[in-house]
Design a protein around this motif. Structure first.
Motif, PDB file in Angstrom:
ATOM      1  N   ASP A 130      17.815  48.201 -61.406  1.00  0.00           N
ATOM      2  CA  ASP A 130      16.480  48.578 -60.922  1.00  0.00           C
ATOM      3  C   ASP A 130      16.121  50.004 -61.311  1.00  0.00           C
ATOM      4  OD1 ASP A 130      14.803  49.759 -58.374  1.00  0.00           O
ATOM      5  OD2 ASP A 130      14.293  47.672 -58.810  1.00  0.00           O
ATOM      6  N   GLY A 163      12.273  43.490 -66.151  1.00  0.00           N
ATOM      7  CA  GLY A 163      12.676  42.681 -65.005  1.00  0.00           C
ATOM      8  C   GLY A 163      14.165  42.386 -65.006  1.00  0.00           C
ATOM      9  N   ARG A 175      11.794  45.162 -59.091  1.00  0.00           N
ATOM     10  CA  ARG A 175      11.443  44.658 -60.419  1.00  0.00           C
ATOM     11  C   ARG A 175      11.065  43.181 -60.360  1.00  0.00           C
ATOM     12  NH1 ARG A 175      10.952  48.941 -63.909  1.00  0.00           N
ATOM     13  NH2 ARG A 175      12.514  50.474 -63.327  1.00  0.00           N
ATOM     14  N   THR A 227      15.836  44.906 -55.291  1.00  0.00           N
ATOM     15  CA  THR A 227      15.053  45.356 -56.456  1.00  0.00           C
ATOM     16  C   THR A 227      13.554  45.120 -56.282  1.00  0.00           C
ATOM     17  OG1 THR A 227      14.659  45.058 -58.827  1.00  0.00           O
ATOM     18  CG2 THR A 227      15.547  43.160 -57.672  1.00  0.00           C
TER      19      THR A 227
END
Ligand SMILES: Cc1cc2nc3c(=O)[nH]c(=O)nc-3n(C[C@H](O)[C@H](O)[C@H](O)COP(=O)(O)O)c2cc1C
Length: 318
Positions: A81, A87, A128, A126
């Protein structure tokens, strides 16, 4: 999107793919990395910096994690992250026996409760984009697949990539693309499709069909790294010289990978790339006997000098 492929989806391949495109066009939209062991990553293995090298375009890189331990996966996601990336992806599709035995890869698909609980932990680690790449499942049961993916969606997964084969099928049978469209209709989140894209026309056709939100390409992008540029009809794709591409790959390999990886990764790459050559099987066999990159380079140079076989064959029809 470039598929995650062990020993193949690394920086040298991304550099090669990006190089076929006109400046600013970008080779493909997203590059998934080869699967990275969550346990090894958080344990700080000696080669982790190579696995997390997102160059040359980190903003388009999706790091794929593999593992069976939710704590390891969440800690690895938290670590990734902090890097510049597009991603983080969780591997729920790998059907290699060594991976399944540990409880990872497609084994997650056999236990929806365990998978949902793991995703909840990773999700909280995370910000993301969190995606999952999976297969139809251990069995061919579309309703089970939809129910499984809805659990993932409910836990906050943002994108699912379906390689529409069962775990047992490996690469046998054709990829069942009709499952991709059907899954997309059943979910609210985007669905990407993957499997058996043979060449640029095939890729362009799948994208244009609108059956899914994104198309992922694996083996054909190694065989023909100019595939994404050709699918977009980038004017600068130019005439492909196979010798130039092969030697450029070797150069990129030595520039961006540790020497311990050179031979295995060169063999993996040329195992696909040599399909472009008239005498590809013979060249593959010779390359597999070489123990140094210098030896591999000599075999390649010798082949191109002798045969002048520099133009790629058209891709097989899918
Ligand atoms: C050599 C090789 C390594 C692979 N490694 C991974 C991997 O690390 N993670 C993953 O999710 N899938 C992996 N796959 C599967 C591909 O991502 C992809 O799903 C599969 O090759 C089908 O796509 P294709 O027909 O375009 O090749 C691998 C496939 C190959 C051929």
């Amino acid at each position: 999107m470039l598929a995650p492929m062990a020993e193949l989806s690394h920086r040298p391949l991304r550099e090669l793919i990006e190089g076929f495109d006109a400046p600013g066009c970008g080779g493909c939209d997203e590059y998934f990395t080869e699967m990275i062991s969550a346990g090894a990553l958080i344990g700080g293995g000696p080669f982790e910096s190579f696995y997390t090298d997102g160059g040359p375009c980190p903003e388009k890189v999706v790091y794929q994690l593999v593992g069976a331990d939710p704590g390891h996966l969440a800690a690895a996601a938290a670590l990734l992250d902090r890097l510049d990336c597009k991603g983080i992806d969780i591997n729920m599709g790998c059907s290699a026996p060594a991976i399944i035995r540990t409880g990872a890869g497609v084994r997650w698909m056999a236990d929806p409760d365990r998978a949902a609980a793991m995703i909840a932990r990773v999700r909280s680690a995370t910000r993301r984009r969190l995606s999952v790449k999976l297969r139809i499942g251990t069995e061919d049961n579309f309703d089970y697949l939809v129910a499984f993916c809805r659990r993932l969606e409910a836990e906050g997964v943002d994108l699912i990539t379906l390689h529409p084969r069962t775990g047992k099928e490996k690469f046998k049978r054709r990829a069942r693309w009709e499952y991709v469209g059907a899954l997309r209709s059943a979910l609210r989140i985007p669905v990407a499709g993957n499997g058996d894209i043979a060449g640029p026309e095939d890729l362009a056709r799948r994208v244009a069909s609108g059956c899914c939100d994104a198309v992922m390409v694996g083996r054909a992008a190694v065989r023909t790294p100019w595939l994404f540029a050709a699918a977009k009809k980038t004017p600068d794709t130019g005439v492909i010289d196979l010798e130039e591409v092969a030697l450029r790959f070797l150069y990129l390999l030595t520039k961006y990978q540790p020497s311990e990886f050179h031979i295995s990764r060169a063999r993996r790459f040329f195992n696909y790339f040599c399909d472009n050559l008239k005498w590809g099987t013979h060249v593959k066999n010779r390359l597999n006997r070489e123990e140094t990159l210098g030896g591999i380079e000599r075999v390649l140079r010798g082949y191109f000098n002798e045969t002048g076989d520099r133009k790629p064959k058209p891709p097989p029809l899918s």
